[in-house]
Design an enzyme around this catalytic site. Structure first.
Site, short mmCIF file in Angstrom:
data_model
loop_
_atom_site.label_atom_id
_atom_site.label_comp_id
_atom_site.label_asym_id
_atom_site.label_seq_id
_atom_site.Cartn_x
_atom_site.Cartn_y
_atom_site.Cartn_z
N CYS A 16 0.66 -1.20 0.13
CA CYS A 16 -0.05 -0.08 -0.29
C CYS A 16 0.77 1.23 -0.04
CB CYS A 16 -1.08 0.08 1.16
SG CYS A 16 -2.09 -1.52 0.96
N HIS A 54 -2.42 8.53 6.09
CA HIS A 54 -2.68 7.20 5.58
C HIS A 54 -4.10 6.82 5.62
CE1 HIS A 54 -2.20 3.04 3.65
NE2 HIS A 54 -2.77 2.73 4.77
N GLU A 101 -0.79 5.66 13.21
CA GLU A 101 -0.21 7.14 12.71
C GLU A 101 -0.07 8.21 13.56
OE1 GLU A 101 -1.48 8.19 8.92
OE2 GLU A 101 -3.28 7.23 8.91
N LYS A 105 -9.22 8.92 1.84
CA LYS A 105 -9.73 7.25 1.83
C LYS A 105 -11.07 7.50 2.27
CE LYS A 105 -5.37 4.80 2.25
NZ LYS A 105 -4.55 5.92 2.59
N HIS A 163 -9.77 2.92 -0.49
CA HIS A 163 -8.28 2.56 -0.26
C HIS A 163 -8.10 1.78 -1.63
CE1 HIS A 163 -4.51 1.37 0.69
NE2 HIS A 163 -4.67 0.84 2.01
N PHE A 219 0.98 -3.45 4.22
CA PHE A 219 1.19 -4.54 4.71
C PHE A 219 2.81 -4.95 4.46
CE2 PHE A 219 -3.38 -6.67 4.32
CZ PHE A 219 -3.76 -5.75 5.52
#
Length: 417
Positions: free
Chosen positions: A169, A309, A320, A341, A346, A405
């Site tokens: 990602c 993110h 985060e 997002k 996403h 990931f």
């Protein structure tokens, strides 16, 4: 001499609208583009919602042969490339092909083409031994993710460095970061950089269903993506692409180009911890932020906006938030933070480049996009997440971060060009 990379062209294919201006209109209006999946029958899946692109390849200017040859992800990338080039006003024909580079990111490659062809070859999964003669001639291209970068290179006649970046990602951020490096080291004068993913297929949905990462708020798709909200239940899958024209700053100025932003710092780190898990202290993301700011020669207090993110999972949002506090100190409480997002979902590897496009537009237009659907803040996420409504805000430096990931953590700093 170290080259400085600037963005002179932007092309976007995103949920809610095709093209840069439609994308920006959606963001500044705080509208969401999440809905019940229509690209396949989602009956039986835990999560039956996604942020889909209303994309017609023929209407977007692709030829019948291109449509037949290209996976949906490649189609997105080519349409974005054409828009970005037109927006930049650059004439690539006047450059040596060896000085034109391509850096494209993708997390899952040609997922839709592969799954569709497997369904044909295996008679919908009934045959273990497949009959290859039923496969399309371009099946091998679907299996090789670098096909996506090659298609873009063919489109622009690039004969310089051509790279496919696949780091989950963070692929979109990392691909743009690689393009910046090519400019800085003098390996290319112009780099077509961005990312693309079209992952909305049964196999992708099944994978995320298995680990319960995606939202199952199927009754109200428009509010299902709720980053930093106490009532969130996971992220919403999306699709899309963004492609940028990167140029060396002095060359761009000489030709009178309009500059959206300069990419002044980039760094990435990995946590070496877990394939999908994150440590709550945000140390690795904080380290990426620190190095990116150092490379941009900025202090933490210089950051005017953070594009988070913000996936909408509890562990990511809290991770985060901790990283921002760790890297920016008290300034983390003073700077607006938001997640797009919440509106466009996403799109895995593509989202990083889409977010960079949003950051460049935020700098140019001095408006911070909101975090849609944020109505009940998670008490552990106690920063200014710009809930619901876009905000006019003086912005000279933007921090854009990504988390993926595998433990990937990336940070990019953009400044007014």
């Amino acid at each position: 001499m170290t080259g400085r990379a600037v963005i002179t062209g932007i092309g976007v294919v995103a949920p809610g609208g095709i093209g840069r201006e439609a994308f920006w209109d959606l963001l500044t209006a705080g509208r969401t583009a999440t809905r019940t999946i229509s690209l396949f029958d989602p009956t039986g899946f835990r999560s039956r919602i996604a942020a889909e692109c209303d994309f017609d390849p023929a209407a977007a200017g692709l030829s019948p042969q291109q449509i037949r040859r290209m996976d949906r992800a490649a189609q997105f990338a080519i349409v974005c490339t054409r828009e970005a080039l037109a927006d930049s006003g650059i004439e690539l024909g006047g450059l040596s092909p060896e000085r034109i580079g391509v850096s494209i990111g993708s997390a899952v490659g040609c997922t839709m083409g592969l799954e569709e062809e497997y369904a044909v070859l295996s008679d919908a999964g009934q045959r273990w031994l497949v009959d290859h003669s039923y496969g399309v001639p371009h099946l091998y291209g679907y299996m090789v993710p670098s096909t996506l970068a090659v298609e873009v290179a063919w489109e622009v006649d690039a004969e310089g460095p051509v790279t496919l970046v696949s780091t989950g990602c963070t692929s979109g951020l990392d691909a743009v970061g690689h393009g910046v490096q090519l400019i800085a080291e003098g390996s290319a004068d112009v780099v077509i950089a961005g990312a693309t993913d079209a992952p909305l297929s049964p196999i992708t949905s099944a994978c995320f269903d298995a680990i319960k990462a995606t939202s199952a708020d199927n009754d109200d798709p428009s509010t299902a993506s709720r980053p930093f909200d106490a009532d969130r239940h996971g992220f919403v899958l999306g699709e899309g692409s963004a492609v940028l024209v990167l140029e060396e700053r002095e060359a761009a100025l000489r030709r009178g180009a309009r500059i959206y932003a300069e990419i002044s710092g980039f760094a990435n780190r990995a946590n070496g911890f877990h394939m999908t898990g994150l440590k709550p202290d945000g140390r690795e993301m904080a380290e990426a932020i620190r190095v990116a700011l150092d490379r941009a020669r900025l202090d933490p207090t210089d950051v005017d906006y953070i594009n988070a993110h913000g996936s909408g999972t509890k562990q990511n949002d809290r991770h985060e938030t901790a990283a921002f506090k760790r890297s920016l100190g008290d300034h983390a409480y003073k700077v607006p933070v938001s997640s797009i997002k919440s509106m466009v979902g996403h799109s895995l590897g593509a989202i990083g480049s889409i977010e960079v496009a949003a950051c460049a537009l935020a700098l140019q237009r001095q408006v911070v996009p909101p975090t849609a659907n944020l109505r009940t803040r998670d008490p552990e996420c106690d920063l200014d997440y710009v809930p619901l409504t876009a905000r006019e805000h003086k912005t000279d430096a933007v921090l854009c971060v990504g988390s993926g990931f595998g433990g990937f953590q990336s940070a990019m700093v953009l400044g007014r060009g």
